[in-house]
Design an enzyme around this catalytic site. Sequence first.
Site, PDB file in Angstrom:
ATOM      1  N   GLU A 149      -3.704  -6.761  15.355  1.00  0.00           N
ATOM      2  CA  GLU A 149      -3.231  -5.450  14.897  1.00  0.00           C
ATOM      3  C   GLU A 149      -4.362  -4.422  15.017  1.00  0.00           C
ATOM      4  O   GLU A 149      -4.123  -3.234  15.230  1.00  0.00           O
ATOM      5  CB  GLU A 149      -2.736  -5.530  13.444  1.00  0.00           C
ATOM      6  CG  GLU A 149      -1.859  -4.352  13.037  1.00  0.00           C
ATOM      7  CD  GLU A 149      -1.067  -4.590  11.756  1.00  0.00           C
ATOM      8  OE1 GLU A 149       0.078  -5.070  11.813  1.00  0.00           O
ATOM      9  OE2 GLU A 149      -1.596  -4.285  10.668  1.00  0.00           O
TER      10      GLU A 149
ATOM     11  N   GLU B 209      10.829  -4.755   3.797  1.00  0.00           N
ATOM     12  CA  GLU B 209      10.869  -6.194   3.498  1.00  0.00           C
ATOM     13  C   GLU B 209      10.425  -6.438   2.050  1.00  0.00           C
ATOM     14  O   GLU B 209      11.049  -7.202   1.295  1.00  0.00           O
ATOM     15  CB  GLU B 209       9.935  -6.983   4.430  1.00  0.00           C
ATOM     16  CG  GLU B 209      10.314  -6.970   5.889  1.00  0.00           C
ATOM     17  CD  GLU B 209       9.750  -5.756   6.647  1.00  0.00           C
ATOM     18  OE1 GLU B 209       9.420  -4.729   6.015  1.00  0.00           O
ATOM     19  OE2 GLU B 209       9.657  -5.852   7.890  1.00  0.00           O
TER      20      GLU B 209
ATOM     21  N   GLY C  75      -4.462  -2.148   5.306  1.00  0.00           N
ATOM     22  CA  GLY C  75      -3.823  -3.331   4.731  1.00  0.00           C
ATOM     23  C   GLY C  75      -4.533  -4.622   5.100  1.00  0.00           C
ATOM     24  O   GLY C  75      -4.816  -5.462   4.253  1.00  0.00           O
ATOM     25  N   ARG C  76      -4.861  -4.791   6.391  1.00  0.00           N
ATOM     26  CA  ARG C  76      -5.453  -6.063   6.813  1.00  0.00           C
ATOM     27  C   ARG C  76      -6.915  -6.216   6.382  1.00  0.00           C
ATOM     28  O   ARG C  76      -7.526  -7.248   6.637  1.00  0.00           O
ATOM     29  CB  ARG C  76      -5.299  -6.233   8.331  1.00  0.00           C
ATOM     30  CG  ARG C  76      -5.817  -5.074   9.166  1.00  0.00           C
ATOM     31  CD  ARG C  76      -5.303  -5.154  10.597  1.00  0.00           C
ATOM     32  NE  ARG C  76      -5.722  -4.021  11.415  1.00  0.00           N
ATOM     33  CZ  ARG C  76      -5.082  -2.871  11.502  1.00  0.00           C
ATOM     34  NH1 ARG C  76      -3.980  -2.678  10.798  1.00  0.00           N
ATOM     35  NH2 ARG C  76      -5.523  -1.903  12.262  1.00  0.00           N
TER      36      ARG C  76
ATOM     37  N   HIS D 241      -3.329 -32.843  18.586  1.00  0.00           N
ATOM     38  CA  HIS D 241      -2.137 -33.575  19.023  1.00  0.00           C
ATOM     39  C   HIS D 241      -1.036 -32.617  19.460  1.00  0.00           C
ATOM     40  O   HIS D 241       0.125 -32.999  19.543  1.00  0.00           O
ATOM     41  CB  HIS D 241      -1.642 -34.480  17.891  1.00  0.00           C
ATOM     42  CG  HIS D 241      -2.682 -35.489  17.492  1.00  0.00           C
ATOM     43  ND1 HIS D 241      -2.745 -36.748  18.027  1.00  0.00           N
ATOM     44  CD2 HIS D 241      -3.738 -35.390  16.640  1.00  0.00           C
ATOM     45  CE1 HIS D 241      -3.788 -37.396  17.513  1.00  0.00           C
ATOM     46  NE2 HIS D 241      -4.404 -36.588  16.670  1.00  0.00           N
TER      47      HIS D 241
ATOM     48  N   LYS E 198       0.842  -1.195   0.000  1.00  0.00           N
ATOM     49  CA  LYS E 198       0.000   0.000   0.000  1.00  0.00           C
ATOM     50  C   LYS E 198       0.883   1.254   0.000  1.00  0.00           C
ATOM     51  O   LYS E 198       0.698   2.163  -0.786  1.00  0.00           O
ATOM     52  CB  LYS E 198      -0.923  -0.024   1.222  1.00  0.00           C
ATOM     53  CG  LYS E 198      -1.879   1.142   1.266  1.00  0.00           C
ATOM     54  CD  LYS E 198      -2.823   1.042   2.445  1.00  0.00           C
ATOM     55  CE  LYS E 198      -3.578   2.350   2.596  1.00  0.00           C
ATOM     56  NZ  LYS E 198      -4.381   2.421   3.799  1.00  0.00           N
TER      57      LYS E 198
ATOM     58  N   LYS F 142      10.325  -0.874  13.677  1.00  0.00           N
ATOM     59  CA  LYS F 142      10.826  -0.643  12.316  1.00  0.00           C
ATOM     60  C   LYS F 142      11.849   0.488  12.324  1.00  0.00           C
ATOM     61  O   LYS F 142      12.881   0.421  11.654  1.00  0.00           O
ATOM     62  CB  LYS F 142       9.679  -0.221  11.390  1.00  0.00           C
ATOM     63  CG  LYS F 142       8.662  -1.285  11.080  1.00  0.00           C
ATOM     64  CD  LYS F 142       7.701  -0.739  10.033  1.00  0.00           C
ATOM     65  CE  LYS F 142       6.443  -1.548   9.917  1.00  0.00           C
ATOM     66  NZ  LYS F 142       5.441  -0.954   9.043  1.00  0.00           N
TER      67      LYS F 142
END
Length: 553
Positions: free
Chosen positions: A353, A212, A267-268, A384, A206, A510
């Site tokens: 977030e 990254e 973004g999410r 398990h 965005k 960051k």
Amino acid sequence: MNKPDRRTIQLSLQDHQTDIAPLHMRHLFETDKQRFENMHETLHGLLLDYSKNRITEETLNLLCDLAEAAGVAQQAQAMRSGVKINLSENRAVLHTALRLPADAEPVYVDGENVLPKIHHELERALNFADNLINGHYQGATGKRITDFVHIGIGGSDLGPQVAVQALQPFQQNIRVHFVSNSDDAAIAQTLAGLNAETTIFCVASKSFRTPETLLNARAARHWFLAQGMPESAVGHHFIAISSSVETACDFGIGEENVFAMFEWVGGRYSVWSAIGLPVMVAIGGANFRQFLNGAHAMDEHFFHTDFRHNIPVLLALLGVWYGNFFGAQGHAVVPYSHNLRRFPSYLKQLDMESNGKYRTLQGDEVDYHTGGIVFGEAGVDCQHAFFQLLHQGTRLIPVDFIIPMSSPYAVGDQHRFTVANAFAQTEALMRGKTLAEARSELSYLPEAEQEVLAPHKTFPGNRPCNSILLDELNPFNLGMLAAMYEHKVFVQGVIWDINSFDQWGVEYGKVLAKTIEPELAQRQPLHHDSSTNGLIDYYYRCTQPLTGQKNPS
Ligand code: F6P
């Protein structure tokens, strides 16, 4: 009569909790044979059973009153109509507009109807995807595209990644890969099996500033050129999704290959926008439209259904009930579906977030708990692994079971086995096992041994869960499911009076990384605490073993 305010309802809920706490759900089921009837909801191909919760009708009434007093309906209306409810970023929050039909009532942001823009970008992205699938968009050397590498992180990665994986049976002819982590293993392993002539790289960010993503994008471009592809082919093989079109173009991507995101979609919450391009490429345009339709169906339900029967509102209120009145710290989400195995990761970002906040909208520190710890993985695997703690641990952890009712694979009776396990877990969590029951199961043993073993084999039960059944895991139902959780998170944010749409908490680390990175690249005086200095020093000694003397402090 005046409606009670939020504080009064909270106090009533506290009193009510002391009444409910000693009640066992076994008893509630035994005394009310209609409990499932009264405590489940359906919407198209989705069923929510919330009867296995520590609630009565009175609990639900009080919780619905709380939602009303908190202004959930007014805030939902403000959100859908484009009011700038994301106060700290001064932005509207309009992911619901992304799934509106083109002829819906206009939605205005700063005086402009956003629907034409949304549909323009959607059509561009869908056409691009379909042209890849049908071979009309070919590589620069005239070869058919076979692979699509989506490079993004967080919200620019998780939603599409989960959807592509979940909808594997709807997969068309292009292989879709995801690279998010800056650890170079991710990009290296992905590139290893690819042919540059037949691969499209999609840089999704965005902001187009996320390091990254830019690192991985540069690594992909470097590889692409190293495979003998000319610089002039970059603009054809690299596309971008961003709200910063100019920055994407500066990377060398042709403007016609940049798909726009909008400032007013976080973004999410963005899988419904051009960020969904990898999903479109994987499953085709028609299926993607079904995904949007499913989300829209959930929006309509959320905006128009009274709280008592409103699926996302009920889920949100149950979360508040356990988090704020029973002290629950976490919430497990367990899809009994291999194809939904990454869904908990998507939910972690969506929920934590959004609601991991300790300031109210007005900036005051809260004196109650907000978002809890969301975790989970696919059943039956997790039976398990961590289910022991859910059944016999000391903490209360409510669980959402997500269970598709059919499987397209038809391998023996495996699907039935999986569903049986899911239902059994809901029953076991609710019922538990009394000491007498444990003893009677051990009746084949001498009495002394029964006495020793039986306490270990008892389960307290009374552990709450929701069952969310999907008649099939298809694009429409996946759209409903994701939108359901979006609205759940929203309702909780309103009740906690926090901003679910900013994420300042992820910025700090960051910024610090920007200082540390050059310190790792070259020895220099360090001014951190002794731990951070020590870690940097150790890195230096590992990577520069011959010259590995201590940093000059
Ligand atoms: O690190 C948090 C975050 O800002 C997320 O909210 C966002 O989804 C992700 O980074 C990626 O951001 P962008 O799409 O701008 O690269």
